[in-house]
Design a protein around this motif. Structure first.
Motif, PDB file in Angstrom:
ATOM      1  N   VAL A   4      32.051   7.986  -7.719  1.00 53.60           N
ATOM      2  CA  VAL A   4      30.836   7.918  -6.922  1.00 53.60           C
ATOM      3  C   VAL A   4      29.738   7.274  -7.751  1.00 53.60           C
ATOM      4  CG1 VAL A   4      29.117   9.239  -5.623  1.00 53.60           C
ATOM      5  CG2 VAL A   4      31.500  10.020  -5.678  1.00 53.60           C
ATOM      6  N   LEU A   5      29.197   6.182  -7.224  1.00 50.18           N
ATOM      7  CA  LEU A   5      28.108   5.481  -7.896  1.00 50.18           C
ATOM      8  C   LEU A   5      26.789   5.925  -7.282  1.00 50.18           C
ATOM      9  CD1 LEU A   5      29.602   1.873  -8.075  1.00 50.18           C
ATOM     10  CD2 LEU A   5      29.710   3.689  -9.797  1.00 50.18           C
ATOM     11  N   ILE A   6      25.904   6.423  -8.138  1.00 51.56           N
ATOM     12  CA  ILE A   6      24.589   6.839  -7.677  1.00 51.56           C
ATOM     13  C   ILE A   6      23.515   6.093  -8.467  1.00 51.56           C
ATOM     14  CG2 ILE A   6      25.442   9.112  -6.988  1.00 51.56           C
ATOM     15  CD1 ILE A   6      23.932  10.255  -9.411  1.00 51.56           C
ATOM     16  N   GLY A   7      22.331   6.049  -7.904  1.00 52.43           N
ATOM     17  CA  GLY A   7      21.216   5.393  -8.573  1.00 52.43           C
ATOM     18  C   GLY A   7      20.210   4.908  -7.547  1.00 52.43           C
ATOM     19  N   TYR A   8      19.125   4.384  -8.052  1.00 52.00           N
ATOM     20  CA  TYR A   8      18.044   3.920  -7.191  1.00 52.00           C
ATOM     21  C   TYR A   8      18.438   2.616  -6.491  1.00 52.00           C
ATOM     22  CZ  TYR A   8      13.244   3.622  -5.576  1.00 52.00           C
ATOM     23  OH  TYR A   8      12.125   3.585  -4.781  1.00 52.00           O
ATOM     24  N   MET A   9      17.681   2.247  -5.443  1.00 55.01           N
ATOM     25  CA  MET A   9      17.924   0.955  -4.781  1.00 55.01           C
ATOM     26  C   MET A   9      17.899  -0.143  -5.826  1.00 55.01           C
ATOM     27  SD  MET A   9      15.020   0.426  -1.842  1.00 55.01           S
ATOM     28  CE  MET A   9      13.622   1.391  -2.298  1.00 55.01           C
ATOM     29  N   ALA A  10      18.764  -1.110  -5.639  1.00 51.88           N
ATOM     30  CA  ALA A  10      18.859  -2.302  -6.495  1.00 51.88           C
ATOM     31  C   ALA A  10      19.440  -2.014  -7.872  1.00 51.88           C
ATOM     32  CB  ALA A  10      17.510  -3.010  -6.621  1.00 51.88           C
ATOM     33  N   SER A  11      20.021  -0.834  -8.057  1.00 54.96           N
ATOM     34  CA  SER A  11      20.663  -0.555  -9.343  1.00 54.96           C
ATOM     35  C   SER A  11      22.067  -1.149  -9.401  1.00 54.96           C
ATOM     36  CB  SER A  11      20.701   0.953  -9.617  1.00 54.96           C
ATOM     37  OG  SER A  11      21.469   1.622  -8.644  1.00 54.96           O
ATOM     38  N   GLY A  12      22.541  -1.691  -8.287  1.00 55.74           N
ATOM     39  CA  GLY A  12      23.836  -2.369  -8.275  1.00 55.74           C
ATOM     40  C   GLY A  12      24.979  -1.533  -7.736  1.00 55.74           C
ATOM     41  N   LEU A 102      24.040   4.749 -12.272  1.00 63.22           N
ATOM     42  CA  LEU A 102      23.699   3.395 -12.701  1.00 63.22           C
ATOM     43  C   LEU A 102      22.192   3.394 -12.965  1.00 63.22           C
ATOM     44  CD1 LEU A 102      25.860   1.312 -10.220  1.00 63.22           C
ATOM     45  CD2 LEU A 102      26.364   1.880 -12.605  1.00 63.22           C
ATOM     46  N   LYS A 103      21.869   3.491 -14.225  1.00 61.45           N
ATOM     47  CA  LYS A 103      20.487   3.716 -14.657  1.00 61.45           C
ATOM     48  C   LYS A 103      19.793   2.389 -14.950  1.00 61.45           C
ATOM     49  CE  LYS A 103      18.009   6.611 -17.908  1.00 61.45           C
ATOM     50  NZ  LYS A 103      18.136   7.604 -18.966  1.00 61.45           N
ATOM     51  N   ALA A 104      18.624   2.237 -14.355  1.00 61.11           N
ATOM     52  CA  ALA A 104      17.834   1.020 -14.564  1.00 61.11           C
ATOM     53  C   ALA A 104      16.404   1.417 -14.902  1.00 61.11           C
ATOM     54  CB  ALA A 104      17.844   0.158 -13.306  1.00 61.11           C
ATOM     55  N   SER A 105      15.772   0.653 -15.754  1.00 61.59           N
ATOM     56  CA  SER A 105      14.380   0.915 -16.100  1.00 61.59           C
ATOM     57  C   SER A 105      13.489   0.584 -14.910  1.00 61.59           C
ATOM     58  CB  SER A 105      13.961   0.065 -17.299  1.00 61.59           C
ATOM     59  OG  SER A 105      13.924  -1.303 -16.913  1.00 61.59           O
ATOM     60  N   LEU A 106      12.295   1.123 -14.927  1.00 62.40           N
ATOM     61  CA  LEU A 106      11.321   0.863 -13.877  1.00 62.40           C
ATOM     62  C   LEU A 106      11.059  -0.637 -13.754  1.00 62.40           C
ATOM     63  CD1 LEU A 106       9.334   1.916 -11.754  1.00 62.40           C
ATOM     64  CD2 LEU A 106       7.684   2.310 -13.593  1.00 62.40           C
ATOM     65  N   SER A 107      10.898  -1.316 -14.871  1.00 65.52           N
ATOM     66  CA  SER A 107      10.600  -2.759 -14.811  1.00 65.52           C
ATOM     67  C   SER A 107      11.769  -3.556 -14.234  1.00 65.52           C
ATOM     68  CB  SER A 107      10.193  -3.305 -16.183  1.00 65.52           C
ATOM     69  OG  SER A 107      11.231  -3.150 -17.111  1.00 65.52           O
ATOM     70  N   THR A 108      12.997  -3.180 -14.549  1.00 64.38           N
ATOM     71  CA  THR A 108      14.166  -3.856 -13.973  1.00 64.38           C
ATOM     72  C   THR A 108      14.188  -3.671 -12.460  1.00 64.38           C
ATOM     73  OG1 THR A 108      15.516  -3.653 -15.980  1.00 64.38           O
ATOM     74  CG2 THR A 108      16.706  -3.883 -13.903  1.00 64.38           C
ATOM     75  N   LEU A 109      13.961  -2.442 -12.012  1.00 65.68           N
ATOM     76  CA  LEU A 109      13.974  -2.162 -10.571  1.00 65.68           C
ATOM     77  C   LEU A 109      12.858  -2.909  -9.855  1.00 65.68           C
ATOM     78  CD1 LEU A 109      14.711   1.667 -10.690  1.00 65.68           C
ATOM     79  CD2 LEU A 109      16.295  -0.150  -9.989  1.00 65.68           C
ATOM     80  N   VAL A 110      11.662  -2.911 -10.437  1.00 63.36           N
ATOM     81  CA  VAL A 110      10.530  -3.611  -9.822  1.00 63.36           C
ATOM     82  C   VAL A 110      10.846  -5.097  -9.683  1.00 63.36           C
ATOM     83  CG1 VAL A 110       8.127  -4.337 -10.167  1.00 63.36           C
ATOM     84  CG2 VAL A 110       8.765  -1.936 -10.493  1.00 63.36           C
ATOM     85  N   ILE A 126       5.270  -3.498   0.879  1.00 66.43           N
ATOM     86  CA  ILE A 126       4.601  -3.546  -0.431  1.00 66.43           C
ATOM     87  C   ILE A 126       4.279  -4.988  -0.798  1.00 66.43           C
ATOM     88  CG2 ILE A 126       4.860  -3.048  -2.895  1.00 66.43           C
ATOM     89  CD1 ILE A 126       6.490  -0.562  -2.060  1.00 66.43           C
ATOM     90  N   GLU A 127       3.028  -5.222  -1.157  1.00 66.87           N
ATOM     91  CA  GLU A 127       2.529  -6.583  -1.404  1.00 66.87           C
ATOM     92  C   GLU A 127       2.614  -7.019  -2.857  1.00 66.87           C
ATOM     93  OE1 GLU A 127       1.165  -8.684   1.018  1.00 66.87           O
ATOM     94  OE2 GLU A 127       1.697  -7.223   2.558  1.00 66.87           O
ATOM     95  N   THR A 128       2.171  -6.168  -3.778  1.00 66.72           N
ATOM     96  CA  THR A 128       2.027  -6.597  -5.177  1.00 66.72           C
ATOM     97  C   THR A 128       3.000  -5.877  -6.101  1.00 66.72           C
ATOM     98  OG1 THR A 128       0.408  -4.887  -5.751  1.00 66.72           O
ATOM     99  CG2 THR A 128      -0.464  -6.949  -4.789  1.00 66.72           C
ATOM    100  N   LYS A 129       3.171  -6.460  -7.277  1.00 69.84           N
ATOM    101  CA  LYS A 129       4.027  -5.866  -8.295  1.00 69.84           C
ATOM    102  C   LYS A 129       3.483  -4.493  -8.727  1.00 69.84           C
ATOM    103  CE  LYS A 129       6.726  -7.572 -12.144  1.00 69.84           C
ATOM    104  NZ  LYS A 129       7.021  -8.679 -13.017  1.00 69.84           N
TER     105      LYS A 129
END
Length: 173
Positions: A4-12, A102-110, A126-129
């Motif tokens: 089972v792969l878990i993680g935030y959106m865009a973690s792959g 699947l762990k990603a840093s905040l900057s990678t996810l952003v 969401i408009e801006t970084k």
């Protein structure tokens, strides 16, 4: 075995899951796609028409069903799945199941999500970084306690998909 792969959106979870399944000769299932097939509605339509509570009940039901499978599966779950209905306990207590965060840093996810936000209803507005960083930072703060319960953690930052797949295989076998 079920992985089972878990993680935030865009973690792959989906893209890496498909590649890992191919490499290991496992089946690949995306839980959201599975729910859409069973409900004959998109996840966003299930939310709109039947509500989040209904969705979370179905998510719990289908997750339990899939974790009882006897064949080899890579299962990608939604970013919120581990955080609701005791789903993380179900994953951790299921037989023959391994969980990978699947762990990603905040900057990678952003950076990844700024490019893909149009396809993601939760963040499309969401408009801006800076706004994206604040939104994801709050979300991660709420969710990371669930993600960290996974048996294995694999960092995706600054790695190719092949490198991440190799890391996962080394952790599992």
């Amino acid at each position: 075995m079920i992985i089972v792969l878990i993680g935030y959106m865009a973690s792959g979870k989906t893209s890496l899951g498909k590649k890992l399944a191919e490499k290991l000769n496992y089946s690949f299932i995306d839980l959201d796609d599975f729910i859409e097939d069973k409900e004959n509605l998109s996840v966003s339509d299930v939310f709109k028409i039947k509500g989040e509570i209904y969705f979370r009940k179905q998510e719990f039901h289908y997750l339990k069903q899939l974790l009882q499978a006897k064949n080899n599966i890579i299962l990608s779950v939604g970013g919120g799945t581990p955080c609701y209905s005791g789903n993380m306990d179900v994953i951790l207590n299921a037989e023959n199941v391994k969980s990978i965060y699947l762990k990603a840093s905040l900057s990678t996810l952003v950076n990844k999500l700024m490019k893909k936000k149009a396809k993601r209803p939760l963040i499309a507005h969401i408009e801006t970084k800076e706004e994206m960083t604040e939104f994801i930072g709050k979300h991660l703060f709420e969710r990371v306690q669930f993600y960290n319960q996974a048996e294995t953690h694999v960092t995706i930052d600054n790695k190719t998909k092949d490198d991440v797949i190799e890391d996962i295989i080394l952790e599992l076998f």
